[in-house]
Design an enzyme around this catalytic site. Sequence first.
Site, PDB file in Angstrom:
ATOM      1  N   ASP A  43      -9.433  -3.970  -5.841  1.00 62.11           N
ATOM      2  CA  ASP A  43      -8.988  -3.352  -4.585  1.00 62.11           C
ATOM      3  C   ASP A  43      -9.481  -1.908  -4.532  1.00 62.11           C
ATOM      4  OD1 ASP A  43      -7.583  -2.138  -2.503  1.00 62.11           O
ATOM      5  OD2 ASP A  43      -5.603  -2.675  -3.259  1.00 62.11           O
ATOM      6  N   SER A  85       0.812  -1.201   0.000  1.00 58.47           N
ATOM      7  CA  SER A  85       0.000   0.000   0.000  1.00 58.47           C
ATOM      8  C   SER A  85       0.858   1.268   0.000  1.00 58.47           C
ATOM      9  CB  SER A  85      -0.948  -0.062   1.205  1.00 58.47           C
ATOM     10  OG  SER A  85      -1.917   0.938   1.158  1.00 58.47           O
ATOM     11  N   HIS A 122      -7.093  -5.876  -0.097  1.00 59.29           N
ATOM     12  CA  HIS A 122      -5.992  -4.925  -0.145  1.00 59.29           C
ATOM     13  C   HIS A 122      -4.797  -5.543   0.569  1.00 59.29           C
ATOM     14  CE1 HIS A 122      -4.108  -1.013  -0.411  1.00 59.29           C
ATOM     15  NE2 HIS A 122      -3.898  -0.978   0.885  1.00 59.29           N
TER      16      HIS A 122
END
Length: 526
Positions: free
Chosen positions: A437, A217, A466
Amino acid sequence: MKKRAAVLCAVAAAVAGTVTAVPPASSAPTDPGAPYAAHARRHAPLAWKSCAIEDHPTLQCASLKVPLDHQQPDGRQITLALSRVPHTAADSQGPLLVNPGGPGGSGLTMAGFVAEALPEEVAAQYDVIGFDPRGVGRSRPALNCRPGHFSPVRPASVPATPELERANLRRAEAFARACSTKYGDILPFIDSVSAVQDMDAIRAALGADRINFFGYSYGSYLGALYGKLYPHRVRRMALDSLVDPTGVWYANNLRQDQAFDTRHKALMAWIARHDATYGLGKDPRKVEAAWHAMRDAVAEKPAGGKVGAAELEDTFIPGGYYNGYWPLLAKAFAAYVNDGDAERLVAAYEDIGAVDAAGENSYSVYAAVQCRDAQWPRDWRTWRADNDRVHAKAPFSTWNNAWYNAPCAFWPTHHLTPPDVANSGLPPVLLFQATDDPATPYDGAAHLHRKLLGSRLVVERGGGNHGVALRGNPCLDRHLAAYLTSGAVPAGGGEADAVCEATPEPEPRDALPRRALSHPWSTMGS
């Protein structure tokens, strides 16, 4: 910093659409137009000590002093908390730095998670290094701008009345003001570039010429920035759930709002498919309408005196990140709608939606980094127009996310300019992305793939979670293991260089699944 009375007047006027908030002058001397390289410093050997916990019995910890301002290497120092699972193979491939996302995510236990989730023969070849970025967790100083900022019950997110909008604006301004009061001397140095310079200081302290890196991320953005600033220091780099470097950060958040709404609809459709269990109907549109009616109801009368509309959104947003939460959320939803039972809703909120002291720290760093990294609108009319437009199409969490980021409209430091991460000087970078996502939408992965020349993109087709590598998809994990073992990557070709099918959706169940790693939170709130 503006005086309280002046700010409150400005807030009221901004709601009426009559003033523009002006950012104060920055106290920071450095802008990303200046040279990035951290000044070379000699470091004493890191003093590793056992900090084993039940889940990670081989974990070791150490600390490292780094400059608050990397342009002033002999100035004020701050402390980074580090963790390590040492290699056990006869031959080492060096340090593998890992980051769980954020901004604001603690990475100490991630070293243990990665070392245990990788195949044993792969993990044995690396010193897996976790760290708490500056301001986070056990690093010092650790930020907590406004304890209790998320205490229930907050004003409803959707500004259905001018009073609600003013109440939420006051909260946002109060948070920015509290950060400025407590950490005004630190905020100019809580940003992504400084965090990347810290990563290179960690490399130097480890005595390594080059590092390997694996980031989820926001960690993907740190990795891309590190590759831009220090391309000669990168050995291997794997990035998962990819931040769009072209939308840092205001535009990215608006894109997320639409993606989270789509993912929420996927949850509603899943509940409809399991009507025999949940009894909320077989039509996804009617199930979604029941959810919005529930939000209206708790806005009028918070469930258990604790879960209002904003808290309800906080509870269901994690379901966008991870579908393992869907059975828990569906049970709570059904109990409230069908039986008038608020207890399950409150329990779900306390399990996955409520913000504790660690969450307050994480949010404080999140705001500090995002508000400092890039330009945000200072005129609230821009926020209102943009979020009204998106909310009309994506009503699930648009305004919740707007208020999460709204302190940036009042932030006390001058913004920096995000570097262009385009890079042709790196070894092949391995990228992972699920097609559905919501926290880092797929288009952003395509953008990063194009910017990192020679990178390889592995797509989880039909996946909506995610942070997907090392999370139970054998196909994805084989690609990561092969890459870390030998540098092998899929043959290049097309937008996706390899495709893995998503793992099956969850089945209805009562128990909350145990996930090996906490959320790799991205640029989304709550």
